[in-house]
Motif scaffolding. Structure first.
Motif, short mmCIF file in Angstrom:
data_model
loop_
_atom_site.label_atom_id
_atom_site.label_comp_id
_atom_site.label_asym_id
_atom_site.label_seq_id
_atom_site.Cartn_x
_atom_site.Cartn_y
_atom_site.Cartn_z
N ILE A 422 4.79 0.06 -7.51
CA ILE A 422 5.68 0.68 -8.52
C ILE A 422 5.00 1.91 -9.12
O ILE A 422 5.59 3.00 -9.15
CB ILE A 422 5.98 -0.34 -9.67
N VAL A 423 3.76 1.73 -9.58
CA VAL A 423 3.09 2.83 -10.29
C VAL A 423 2.82 4.01 -9.33
O VAL A 423 3.16 5.16 -9.62
CB VAL A 423 1.77 2.32 -10.93
N GLY A 425 4.12 4.60 -6.38
CA GLY A 425 5.37 5.17 -5.87
C GLY A 425 5.93 6.19 -6.84
O GLY A 425 6.32 7.30 -6.47
N GLY A 426 5.92 5.79 -8.13
CA GLY A 426 6.39 6.71 -9.18
C GLY A 426 5.53 7.96 -9.22
O GLY A 426 6.04 9.09 -9.34
N LEU A 427 4.21 7.74 -9.09
CA LEU A 427 3.30 8.90 -9.14
C LEU A 427 3.52 9.83 -7.95
O LEU A 427 3.49 11.06 -8.09
CB LEU A 427 1.85 8.42 -9.17
N PHE A 428 3.75 9.25 -6.77
CA PHE A 428 4.03 10.07 -5.57
C PHE A 428 5.26 10.95 -5.80
O PHE A 428 5.25 12.15 -5.52
CB PHE A 428 4.25 9.17 -4.35
N LEU A 429 6.31 10.29 -6.32
CA LEU A 429 7.57 11.03 -6.55
C LEU A 429 7.34 12.14 -7.57
O LEU A 429 7.78 13.29 -7.39
CB LEU A 429 8.66 10.08 -7.04
N ALA A 430 6.64 11.78 -8.66
CA ALA A 430 6.38 12.78 -9.70
C ALA A 430 5.54 13.94 -9.15
O ALA A 430 5.72 15.09 -9.53
CB ALA A 430 5.65 12.12 -10.87
N PRO A 663 -3.45 -2.64 1.23
CA PRO A 663 -2.53 -1.64 0.66
C PRO A 663 -2.59 -1.58 -0.86
O PRO A 663 -2.56 -0.48 -1.43
CB PRO A 663 -1.16 -2.11 1.14
N ALA A 664 -2.68 -2.72 -1.50
CA ALA A 664 -2.68 -2.71 -2.98
C ALA A 664 -3.89 -1.96 -3.51
O ALA A 664 -3.79 -1.18 -4.47
CB ALA A 664 -2.67 -4.15 -3.49
N LYS A 665 -5.04 -2.19 -2.87
CA LYS A 665 -6.27 -1.52 -3.31
C LYS A 665 -6.19 0.00 -3.06
O LYS A 665 -6.61 0.81 -3.90
CB LYS A 665 -7.46 -2.12 -2.55
N VAL A 666 -5.63 0.34 -1.89
CA VAL A 666 -5.47 1.77 -1.56
C VAL A 666 -4.59 2.44 -2.60
O VAL A 666 -4.93 3.51 -3.13
CB VAL A 666 -4.85 1.93 -0.15
N LEU A 667 -3.48 1.78 -2.90
CA LEU A 667 -2.54 2.38 -3.87
C LEU A 667 -3.19 2.51 -5.23
O LEU A 667 -3.02 3.52 -5.92
CB LEU A 667 -1.26 1.53 -3.94
N ILE A 772 -5.25 2.88 -16.24
CA ILE A 772 -4.15 2.45 -15.35
C ILE A 772 -4.67 1.48 -14.28
O ILE A 772 -4.09 0.40 -14.09
CB ILE A 772 -3.45 3.67 -14.70
N ILE A 773 -5.77 1.83 -13.60
CA ILE A 773 -6.23 0.96 -12.50
C ILE A 773 -6.50 -0.47 -12.99
O ILE A 773 -6.00 -1.43 -12.36
CB ILE A 773 -7.46 1.56 -11.78
N PRO A 774 -7.24 -0.66 -14.10
CA PRO A 774 -7.47 -2.05 -14.53
C PRO A 774 -6.16 -2.82 -14.77
O PRO A 774 -6.10 -4.03 -14.58
CB PRO A 774 -8.25 -1.90 -15.82
N ARG A 775 -5.11 -2.10 -15.17
CA ARG A 775 -3.84 -2.78 -15.44
C ARG A 775 -3.07 -3.12 -14.16
O ARG A 775 -2.06 -3.81 -14.19
CB ARG A 775 -2.99 -1.93 -16.37
N LEU A 776 -3.53 -2.54 -13.05
CA LEU A 776 -2.90 -2.90 -11.78
C LEU A 776 -3.57 -4.12 -11.17
O LEU A 776 -3.15 -4.62 -10.13
CB LEU A 776 -3.00 -1.72 -10.79
N TYR A 777 -4.63 -4.57 -11.82
CA TYR A 777 -5.38 -5.72 -11.29
C TYR A 777 -5.00 -6.99 -12.04
O TYR A 777 -4.85 -6.99 -13.26
CB TYR A 777 -6.88 -5.46 -11.42
N VAL A 778 -4.85 -8.03 -11.27
CA VAL A 778 -4.52 -9.35 -11.86
C VAL A 778 -5.61 -10.32 -11.41
O VAL A 778 -6.35 -10.05 -10.46
CB VAL A 778 -3.13 -9.85 -11.41
N LYS A 779 -5.67 -11.45 -12.13
CA LYS A 779 -6.70 -12.44 -11.77
C LYS A 779 -6.47 -12.96 -10.37
O LYS A 779 -5.33 -13.17 -9.94
CB LYS A 779 -6.63 -13.59 -12.77
#
Lengths: 784, 201
Positions: A422-423, A425-430, A663-667, A772-779
């Motif tokens: 989500i994040v 993808g939005g950044l790519f579009l922006a 993929p998640a880590k790359v993004l 932002i990156i820490p918030r993309l990480y979950v336990k």
């Protein structure tokens, strides 16, 4: 990764050898840098394949024209404009520049007759022999009488008495019709057709590219303009105007920003590093830059000054690896563990950056290749120093507890694919949207201080004085005489084809031709002088002239005339040497000749038409170009190179995917570079700045740093141990920000646009890396 | 000694008085001519050259109108041959006999220089004139002689003779560098009226 943990003990054992190796490399680099040959030529910005364009750029740069300062003086009338121009000329320090006059001045009948023998071609001989007929002589005297009786009045007297049979027509007919009638101008210097402007042209006394001389020239004109008051408007254009504006703005910026920048850097180190060992970090980019400069100089013995300037700005990137190593080693872990944990992301970041710059080595523009090579060398040196040398230098790794105490432990996390998608993808579009909204201007002039003002003045002066209304042909020969012959024949052919041509071969003939003409004149005069006397005497009686009326003519007739050489004082007296030296150049040989051509009433005729009108035998020696082609060509080439830059960045992202795999880590790692790009472009748009060469060159720096930080932070989050990463990211961003981001407050547009990109880009990548990156990480766990 | 002192004093007084006269004349002429914005006059030109047996004579018409809307100068020789130019706000038309043509850029620059000089004489600014010329009394009480401070290739002096009310210049006298003299006398002057059709080609 075990291999990496074993690297540390190996290096530790051989640290003396490693230190000796780097000391030798640094020393050799410094020696090479001390003998660095820099040039400021724009030729390196032109593609190798375009030989014509490169030659034209080289010729233009060597042309005396490039150092000229053109000054337009506007007043209520011609007299005031001329008087103001005189004041400006008198106040110009002679050791800095002198005024040149591209016009015939002080032409008198006796000087005309002194010129005549060298131009006494067989056609001229035929014309003057015809002029000796009884009827023609009478007709000429009747015209002379009419001139005295009409508007000519007293002004016509010297010409009527000194050249009653208009021998001068032989010389004037060599000039294009417009020029011929301007020879006898009413003014001492050029006056515009509307009678309110006068033109002054200054030529620097020393080096044409000397910025301090340009500053003195421009300042002198400004001071004179202030003295002249509001009734006089002074405009300037030409190379020195740009050089002076840039020098002044840069000097002002350095004074304003350098101190703040140094204070900021000291504060950042004091607050975040808090160790004398951090001094090694400070020295690393300097050593890396010296090594890179030396390596570049080995490949390109003459390096572009602009490339070196860009290299300096890479210091922030070269320093990054040292900072990460420093904080990792101080995180409390043992050194072998640090090598095992921190080295992989550091190497990945390095390779990502390296790949981006390596792609630029494929550029068709030598300057970009030099920049790319410099960047590759600088990054490699920075990385190797950080990994192989710095950990073994005193103080670099201690005290170890500092970061360990404060570093938060983030355990058992992994990037969420959904959130990252989500994040990012939005950044790519922006990012794509931002790219579309930014205007690009890759013209070198867009980088100049006072650019719009100078461009406006230059445009006005171009229109008023036709400074570049046409096109140019440069002919290259083996000697001055050959150049004059080529110039003369090409000019004849072009004029027959409807082109208006200004060429020094109108004023100067090859030595042999001039010699032959003089011999022809001496013979003709010996044969015809008695007839000349007789005819003129008879016609004079008929037209009521007294017998002594034409004595000045007979006194001035040159007998036993010698040919006119390029160094003849007469050429200087008449102001002809200056136009000759401007258009007959190439150091001392004067073997290149410049023909200024305009299509007269057919502006649609272009370079191809002009080339076609050149005699076929000279086409191989001719270079055809319009005066502003370099600017437009450079801009166009850089526009094309934008694709390569995009490719470099895409390759870096591809490699990122290859290194990080999931993929998640790359993004997640993509978030800082994408956000930095968006912020940089948005800042340009908000401040209405174009994407220019300076801002474009700042993008890889921000993008590279952001990529590094993305990789380092994601690795730290995955392994659940900060290991000084956050602090390293903050210090790395802050030092780059302090050294280059503050340039956003510069007066100079190139520095300002570069600073804006770095300022906004770094702020955004820092926020993305730490927030932002820490918030993309979950336990980690089954539900993650 | 007394005689010498008296002689010096007389000289000083005489030159001071001449300078005052010149300034007064310049001011009067400036005041009178500044009211003139349009003029139509016939002129008669006589040129005496030492190298010619007879003086050269010609005549023609001078018109000018200098309003905010438009500036026009018309100068035409009609005898013995027709030739002239018409300058309208920087655009110039030239003619010789029946052949008329617009001036080329170079001719325009030359004629603009001439008209610029002419306009300055018409505006008759004493400050500006004194800056460029040494001004001295002329041959008559209503004349002033102007000698260029910087050597001119065109003439060595110009003498202007004004009408008694200083509203017009009645005679122009150029002395050339070779002591030749060209005199232009204006008559039938019509001041500040609409230009007649005679001022158009």
């Amino acid at each position: 990764m075990n291999a990496l943990s074993r690297l540390y003990p190996v290096l530790k054992r051989r640290r003396t050898a490693v230190l000796a190796f780097f000391a030798c490399v640094a020393l050799l680099s410094l020696l090479r840098v001390a003998h660095l040959s820099l040039n400021s030529s724009s030729v390196v910005f032109l593609p190798d394949a375009d030989a014509d364009m490169r030659l034209a750029a080289e010729l233009l740069e060597n042309s005396p024209m490039s150092g000229m300062l053109f000054v337009d003086v506007e007043a209520a009338n011609a007299e005031d404009a001329l008087a103001a121009a005189d004041v400006i000329e008198k106040r110009m320090p002679p050791e800095t520049a002198r005024a040149v006059r591209f016009r015939v001045s002080g032409m008198t009948p006796d000087k005309t007759l002194r010129l005549l023998p060298s131009f006494f071609t067989p056609e001229a001989e035929a014309t003057l022999t015809d002029a000796l007929s009884e009827n023609t002589v009478r007709e000429r005297l009747r015209d002379a009488r009419a001139a005295l009786q009409g508007m000519g009045g007293t002004a016509a007297v010297p010409w009527v008495r000194g050249d009653p049979l208009r021998f001068r027509d032989v010389l004037l007919s060599r000039l294009p019709s417009g020029d011929a009638s301007s020879v006898l101008s009413a003014f001492s210097r050029p006056v515009s057709a509307d009678g309110r402007h006068s033109l002054l042209i200054f030529r620097p006394s020393g080096d044409a590219l000397d910025a301090s001389a340009a500053l003195v020239m421009v300042q002198s004109v400004h001071d004179s303009a202030r003295l002249l008051g509001d009734d006089v408007t002074v405009r300037m254009s030409g190379g020195p105007r740009y050089a002076a504006a840039n020098a002044r703005a840069i000097e002002h910026d350095i004074r304003r920003i350098a101190l703040l920048s140094l204070a900021g850097l000291a504060l950042a180190y004091a607050l975040l590093a808090r160790s004398w060992g951090a001094l090694w970090i400070f020295l690393t980019p300097m050593a890396a830059t010296a090594i890179a400069a030396a390596a570049t100089a080995c490949v390109w013995p003459v390096t572009s000054g602009l490339v070196l300037g860009f290299g300096m700005s890479l210091m922030g990137l070269a320093e990054d690896y040292a900072i990460h190593m420093h904080f990792a080693l101080r995180s409390g872990q043992n050194e072998a563990r640090v090598y095992q944990d921190a080295l992989p992301p550091l190497t990945q970041g390095f390779l990502l950056n390296l790949s981006g710059f390596a792609v630029l080595l494929l550029s068709s523009i030598p300057a970009i290749r030099q920049m790319a090579f410099f960047s590759v060398a600088s990054l490699t040196a920075g990385f190797l120093l950080a990994v192989l040398l710095l950990p073994f230098l005193p103080g670099f790794s201690a005290p170890k507890r500092l970061c360990a105490e404060r570093a938060p432990r983030v355990v058992g996390r992994q990037a969420s694919l959904f959130l990252s998608l989500i994040v990012c993808g939005g950044l790519f579009l922006a990012c794509f949207a931002s790219l579309a909204g930014v205007r690009a201007d890759f013209s070198p002039r867009a980088l100049s201080a006072d650019g719009p003002l100078i461009a406006r003045d230059a445009a006005l002066m171009r229109d008023l004085w036709h400074l570049d209304s046409g096109m140019n042909v440069i002919l290259t020969a083996d000697s001055r005489d050959d150049a004059l012959i080529m110039g003369s024949r090409c000019a004849d052919a072009l004029r027959k084809n409807g082109w208006k041509v200004t060429t020094p071969s109108d004023f100067l003939l090859p030595e042999k031709e001039a010699k032959d003409n003089c011999a022809r004149w001496n013979r003709w005069l010996r044969q015809n002088e008695p007839l000349l006397h007789a005819r003129l005497e008879k016609a004079a009686q008929d037209e009521t002239f007294r017998a002594e009326a034409f004595r000045p003519f007979f006194d001035a007739l040159p007998r036993d005339a010698a040919p006119l050489t390029a160094d003849a004082p007469l050429l200087r007296e008449l102001g002809l040497r200056e136009p000759i030296s401007m258009a007959l150049f190439d150091q001392e040989t004067e073997s290149r000749i410049l023909l200024s051509c305009s299509a007269q009433d057919r502006p649609e005729r272009g370079a191809d038409d002009l080339r076609a009108a050149i005699p076929p035998e000279y086409r191989a020696h001719a270079l055809v170009f319009s005066p502003r082609f370099l600017e437009t060509s450079v801009a166009e080439r850089f526009r094309q190179e934008k694709t390569l830059l995009l490719f470099a960045e895409l390759l870096a992202l591809l490699l990122l995917a290859l290194f990080l795999r999931r993929p998640a880590k790359v993004l997640a790692a993509c978030a800082p570079p994408l956000l930095s790009l968006i912020a940089a472009l948005a800042a340009l748009r908000l401040l209405d700045l174009p994407l220019n060469l300076a801002s474009l060159s700042a993008l890889p720096i921000v993008f590279g740093l952001a990529l590094d930080h993305g990789v380092m932070v994601t690795h730290a989050l995955e392994r659940g141990q900060d290991g000084g990463t956050r602090r390293a990211v903050v210090l790395s961003s802050l030092t780059a920000f302090m050294s280059m981001g503050l340039l956003a407050f510069s007066e100079h547009p190139a520095l300002r646009s570069m600073g804006c990109v770095i300022f906004a880009g770094l702020a955004a990548e820092l926020a993305a890396a730490l927030w932002i990156i820490p918030r993309l990480y979950v336990k980690k766990g089954p539900g993650a | 000694m007394r005689v010498l002192a008296c002689f010096v004093l007389t000289l000083v007084c005489a030159s001071a008085s001449a300078a005052e006269n010149v300034d007064a004349l310049l001011e009067k002429a400036s005041a009178g001519l500044s009211r003139t914005f349009a003029l139509e006059a016939r002129f008669h030109q006589r040129a005496d050259f030492a190298f010619m047996d007879v003086p050269l004579e010609s005549s023609g018409k001078l018109c000018f109108s200098l309003t905010e809307r438009q500036k026009i100068i018309f100068w035409e020789y009609r005898e013995p041959e027709r030739s002239g130019f018409r300058w309208v706000d920087g655009d110039v038309e030239l003619w010789t006999g029946q052949d008329s043509r617009p001036a080329s850029d170079a001719e325009k620059r030359f004629l603009n220089g001439m008209t610029d000089q002419l306009l300055q004489w018409i505006s008759f600014d004493p400050r500006r004139l004194k800056k460029r010329y040494h001004v001295s009394p002329g041959r008559t009480p209503l004349s002033l002689r102007f000698v260029p401070k910087e050597e001119s290739a065109l003439f060595s002096s110009i003498e202007l003779t004004f009408s008694s009310d200083f509203s017009r210049i009645e005679e122009l006298r150029f002395t050339g560098r070779q002591e030749d003299v060209t005199t232009i006398v204006f008559d039938a002057q019509r001041v500040n009226g609409e230009l007649s059709e005679d001022c158009a080609r």
